[in-house]
Write a protein that holds these residues in place. Structure first.
Motif, PDB file in Angstrom:
ATOM      1  N   GLY A 109       1.443 -10.969   6.135  1.00  0.00           N
ATOM      2  CA  GLY A 109       0.544 -10.405   5.127  1.00  0.00           C
ATOM      3  C   GLY A 109      -0.911 -10.703   5.416  1.00  0.00           C
ATOM      4  O   GLY A 109      -1.792  -9.875   5.156  1.00  0.00           O
ATOM      5  N   LYS A 110      -1.150 -11.890   5.996  1.00  0.00           N
ATOM      6  CA  LYS A 110      -2.531 -12.249   6.292  1.00  0.00           C
ATOM      7  C   LYS A 110      -3.121 -11.329   7.355  1.00  0.00           C
ATOM      8  O   LYS A 110      -4.311 -11.016   7.348  1.00  0.00           O
ATOM      9  N   PRO A 113      -2.996  -6.245   5.879  1.00  0.00           N
ATOM     10  CA  PRO A 113      -3.232  -5.999   4.458  1.00  0.00           C
ATOM     11  C   PRO A 113      -2.372  -4.853   3.929  1.00  0.00           C
ATOM     12  O   PRO A 113      -2.008  -4.844   2.753  1.00  0.00           O
ATOM     13  N   GLN A 116       0.712  -6.057   2.372  1.00  0.00           N
ATOM     14  CA  GLN A 116       0.492  -6.590   1.027  1.00  0.00           C
ATOM     15  C   GLN A 116       0.382  -5.472   0.008  1.00  0.00           C
ATOM     16  O   GLN A 116       0.928  -5.556  -1.092  1.00  0.00           O
ATOM     17  N   ILE A 120       2.589  -4.833  -3.298  1.00  0.00           N
ATOM     18  CA  ILE A 120       1.988  -4.615  -4.617  1.00  0.00           C
ATOM     19  C   ILE A 120       2.570  -3.359  -5.258  1.00  0.00           C
ATOM     20  O   ILE A 120       2.930  -3.359  -6.442  1.00  0.00           O
TER      21      ILE A 120
ATOM     22  N   PRO B 113      -8.210 -10.821   1.165  1.00  0.00           N
ATOM     23  CA  PRO B 113      -6.757 -10.888   1.034  1.00  0.00           C
ATOM     24  C   PRO B 113      -6.323 -11.830  -0.088  1.00  0.00           C
ATOM     25  O   PRO B 113      -5.276 -11.616  -0.698  1.00  0.00           O
ATOM     26  N   GLN B 116      -5.720 -10.029  -3.206  1.00  0.00           N
ATOM     27  CA  GLN B 116      -4.434  -9.325  -3.213  1.00  0.00           C
ATOM     28  C   GLN B 116      -3.292 -10.297  -3.499  1.00  0.00           C
ATOM     29  O   GLN B 116      -2.379  -9.983  -4.259  1.00  0.00           O
ATOM     30  N   LEU B 117      -3.355 -11.465  -2.890  1.00  0.00           N
ATOM     31  CA  LEU B 117      -2.324 -12.471  -3.147  1.00  0.00           C
ATOM     32  C   LEU B 117      -2.287 -12.832  -4.619  1.00  0.00           C
ATOM     33  O   LEU B 117      -1.227 -13.019  -5.214  1.00  0.00           O
ATOM     34  N   LEU B 119      -3.138 -10.883  -7.094  1.00  0.00           N
ATOM     35  CA  LEU B 119      -2.510  -9.787  -7.830  1.00  0.00           C
ATOM     36  C   LEU B 119      -1.003  -9.834  -7.665  1.00  0.00           C
ATOM     37  O   LEU B 119      -0.245  -9.609  -8.619  1.00  0.00           O
TER      38      LEU B 119
END
Lengths: 222, 222
Positions: A109-110, A113, A116, A120, B113, B116-117, B119
């Motif tokens: 995820g890092k 994006p 991620q 979501i 990021p 986002q994490l 969220l």
DNA sequence: CGCAATTTTGACGTAGTTCAACACGTGTGG
DNA sequence: CCACACGTGTTGAACTACGTCAAAATTGCG
């Protein structure tokens, strides 16, 4: 090995993207737990085919079925912020899941994006599903309207990824459904019979078909 | 302007982080809609103080209360994947929310990021809340056990961000509660009275206090 | 095919919701 | 100060939906 029923529709869904980046499909056999209450939570699962039943152990040691999960839906998604799973997840019939390892997800995820964003969207969809499921069972005073709303909810959830919006294979036994809705197997059976007599549903064992959507909705929202 | 009740506990919650990066607090007055069904969905809201009621318009044009939201919880989170809101959200009493603009979030999210994490954690927590709420009301055959489970769920949700886990100010009227649980105001009144007689709850207008948690749990899970 | 597990149907009693009507406190405005 | 509306709480009486028990029917599996 029995065939797995109701696979996820082909196409670039969020789950297939997750799957290609992170993991391989896992096959889970009938009655096998995906995870149990209190186990360390290290992965989220997305159902690809088949059906899962979520259960809780209540005080008097009797099982309570708190929900079912179908293709396209998540299981164990609160693992993101919880150390341990909060309920049991057990395969009903043979199933296929996409396992999203949380460690792996964090690392990837890092760097990506879009992965991620994908998660979501998945979580947001699951949220919407849960809210709809909730509003379909809350505030139903009769068993008839509860069952009607439950069936409608099932069909809606299945139609998103299934070819037919009116046919449904529900591998779950009557006891599990009755347990989940809070009444006895006899009551469930009676209402199913009534719905068939009225021509609302057609039921052959575990195959269910909606015949009269409008009337079913009327019963559900009465 | 009346004071806003039950603010979010201080501390570095996900919401306060969102708030500092993205947006300012919004004050919403009593009975004012945050958004309505079918409106274009351009933001997620996080409740900071007060209470919101979520409603649906059913067939016969009567309102159905599908849930309440308290500090620390999200509203309209399916906006991420839906074009329009799926229900109404109305302030009960004076409230304060953190508005998370989706456009803004998307832009910031690409650069940060950790946002986002954040969220993802928020969504995961909301998911867990929804599942718990669901399992607390499903499969309850008597009004008593349903109300007991509902109260326990409220207290649990409030204790996360509230100083006291046994006291609760619920600005919602009796009709809204009864509507939400699917029975008449009389039934609600009767059970509230019964619970008070038994010494389980203390109720003064909209202030509720738990007196006997164990017995309440026993009724809920019976 | 035969046995076991599951599902369906029937008859009956009761718990609990619903309906209806009233009582009480409070706010509002003439 | 009284009249009125409104929200809330109380009570009694009727009904019915659901649980219980029992037995038949169907399904599934070796």
């Amino acid at each position: 090995m029995q065939p797995i029923c109701r696979p996820l529709k082909a196409g670039k869904t969020e789950i297939s993207i997750m799957d290609s980046y992170l993991s391989k499909h896992n096959i889970v056999s009938n009655a096998t737990p995906l995870f149990l209450h209190q186990e360390p939570a290290d992965a989220i699962y997305a159902v690809c085919a088949g059906c899962f039943k979520l259960t809780e152990q209540s005080a008097e040691n009797n099982e309570k079925v708190i929900g079912f999960r179908f293709p396209g839906e998540l299981i164990g998604e609160d693992a993101i912020h919880n150390q341990h799973y909060q309920y049991n997840a057990v395969a009903v019939g043979h199933t296929s899941v996409c396992k999203i390892d949380l460690k792996e997800l964090n690392e990837c995820g890092k760097l990506m994006p879009e992965l991620q964003l994908n998660l979501i969207t998945l979580l947001s969809k699951q949220n919407a599903m849960l809210r709809e499921e909730f509003s379909s069972v809350v505030a139903k005073h009769t068993a008839e309207s509860l069952l009607a709303a439950f069936m409608l909810n099932l069909f809606k959830r299945n139609s998103r990824y299934q070819e037919s919006g009116t046919k449904l294979y529900l591998p779950v036994g009557r006891d599990a459904i009755a347990n989940h809705l809070g009444f006895r197997r006899e009551t469930l059976s009676r209402i199913f019979s009534k719905f068939q007599q009225k021509g609302l549903l057609s039921i052959q064992a575990k195959n269910i078909e909606i015949l009269d959507l409008a009337k079913l909705e009327h019963i559900a929202y009465s």
